[in-house]
Design an enzyme around this catalytic site. Sequence first.
Site, short mmCIF file in Angstrom:
data_model
loop_
_atom_site.label_atom_id
_atom_site.label_comp_id
_atom_site.label_asym_id
_atom_site.label_seq_id
_atom_site.Cartn_x
_atom_site.Cartn_y
_atom_site.Cartn_z
N HIS A 1 8.56 -26.30 0.79
CA HIS A 1 7.90 -27.43 0.13
C HIS A 1 6.72 -26.96 -0.70
O HIS A 1 5.83 -27.75 -1.01
CB HIS A 1 7.45 -28.45 1.19
CG HIS A 1 8.61 -29.02 1.94
ND1 HIS A 1 9.22 -30.20 1.59
CD2 HIS A 1 9.31 -28.53 2.99
CE1 HIS A 1 10.23 -30.42 2.41
NE2 HIS A 1 10.31 -29.42 3.28
N LYS B 1 -14.06 2.25 -2.99
CA LYS B 1 -14.85 2.72 -1.84
C LYS B 1 -16.02 3.56 -2.33
O LYS B 1 -17.15 3.40 -1.87
CB LYS B 1 -13.99 3.59 -0.92
CG LYS B 1 -13.09 2.85 0.01
CD LYS B 1 -12.51 3.87 1.01
CE LYS B 1 -11.30 3.33 1.72
NZ LYS B 1 -10.58 4.34 2.47
N GLU C 1 0.83 -1.21 0.00
CA GLU C 1 0.00 0.00 0.00
C GLU C 1 0.87 1.27 0.00
O GLU C 1 0.46 2.31 -0.49
CB GLU C 1 -0.94 -0.02 1.22
CG GLU C 1 -2.27 0.63 0.93
CD GLU C 1 -3.29 0.44 2.05
OE1 GLU C 1 -2.92 0.45 3.23
OE2 GLU C 1 -4.48 0.30 1.72
O1 PA5 Z 1 -2.76 2.08 6.00
C1 PA5 Z 1 -3.85 2.58 5.93
O2 PA5 Z 1 -4.04 3.80 6.14
C2 PA5 Z 1 -5.08 1.75 5.63
O3 PA5 Z 1 -4.77 0.46 5.27
C3 PA5 Z 1 -5.98 1.73 6.86
O4 PA5 Z 1 -5.30 1.10 7.92
C4 PA5 Z 1 -7.30 1.01 6.60
O5 PA5 Z 1 -7.89 1.49 5.43
C5 PA5 Z 1 -8.24 1.21 7.77
O6 PA5 Z 1 -8.40 2.58 8.01
P1 PA5 Z 1 -9.01 3.14 9.35
O7 PA5 Z 1 -8.06 2.87 10.45
O8 PA5 Z 1 -9.21 4.58 9.10
O9 PA5 Z 1 -10.30 2.42 9.57
#
Ligand code: PA5
Length: 441
Positions: free
Chosen positions: A297, A411, A276
């Site tokens: 394996h 989203k 990410e």
């Molecule tokens: O790294 C990030 O910002 C995302 O992966 C969030 O952790 C994830 O989308 C969850 O977000 P939130 O903590 O606002 O619910």
Amino acid sequence: MIRIDFSNLMQDAVGRNGLTKDDFKNIDTKKITEIIETRKYPELEFLDLHKADTSQIKELGKYASKFENLLLLGIGGSALGPRSILEALSPFHNFKNRPRVFIYDNVDPATLKNILSLVDLKKTVINVITKSGSTAETIASFMIIWKILQEQSLKLEEHVIVTTDPEKGNLRKIVKDYCLMSLQIPHGVGGRYSVLSPVGLLLAEAIGIDSDDMLKGAKDIHDKCMNADLWQNPAYLFSSGLYLMQQLKNKSITVIMPYADRLKSFSEWFCQLWAESLGKNGKGLTPYPSVGTTDQHSQLQLWMEGPEDKVVVFVSIEDYGVDINIPDVFQDMEGLSYLSGHSLGELIRIEQEASEIALAKNGRPSITIKLPKIDAYHLGQLFHFFEISTSVAGFLYGINPFNQPGVEEGKNLTYGMMGKKGYEGKREEFEKYRTRKSFEI
Ligand code: PA5
């Protein structure tokens, strides 16, 4: 202290697929150090988490520890960090007199149904974690639990602990409106960089882990990772080594392979962080989770003889805390008796090194991170080291390692279909694309 061996990344060990010292000469460490020192991105606040005061976390952790169950609601960084702490430091989640922990990080209705059939909410504390306070998956499950708590006439302020932004978001408003217990995720700390904040530390305290030990680990590796000299800075070397491997040798896959079942979730945590943070503008490195010896394996064949597009990051464990001797049985069978007199610890350590050597012999590069043992202190070091390395890799690619613009469209389309105000156009788009499907079997 964790140690890192880069020798199998170099030409001396892996031939034409390896790097030379000269390859690193264009890495602009001055620029990276400047980005860090001037805090060019406010999200670099994760660098300060090791200095935090943990007293409130400890207090609420003690409170949570008295319950029979701890149900954690969160997703992404708000679940992967806590889960990797749980799995690494409490492998079977069965500390004496500590809560059983359930982490619900999806909206799979079957999983929630199962959890609810196992836990009595009267004996359960719920930790809802969302930095933004609005993530659909987390909020949907929280709404369901909220309603059940109300139906059972349970006091919300006794059963719910909220972990969210200090000021912003719907959840902070709910905390204020209902006087709920809460912890703050510092404003500049993003989800996948938040494991050493209350996101991971409340759970740690509730299962009997001293969060200060984790922060001490992070603190002790911090200065090393801030050294402006590339050859003295393990995080700069790690990120630039993998960056150069892609730029110069076309190796775009980073396999993470800890030799410990207890670090399986840690691999998943790393994969989110790496994917990410770095996957932007057509750039990035693809993470690939695995575990040794199991995946020897399953996957090793591909890494040895498949496309030459990977660097394996081994995490070797020096001391497993226990060992088991392999007994003296089957002595009359030559093909098996060689194992007697050795131990499982010896076998797993030798297998890790054997994989490293076998790969190197075949010109396949790797890095080995040596972990003295799996405890809170060293886990804190691993987290901090990988977070710094990931952000530095982002700076090398010239991308922002702290945002995730690519997840917004999915989203928005979901909001449209679920009827969120302002997203009506997205509903139309969703339906238009849906009907374009031309091939179904
Ligand atoms: O790294 C990030 O910002 C995302 O992966 C969030 O952790 C994830 O989308 C969850 O977000 P939130 O903590 O606002 O619910």
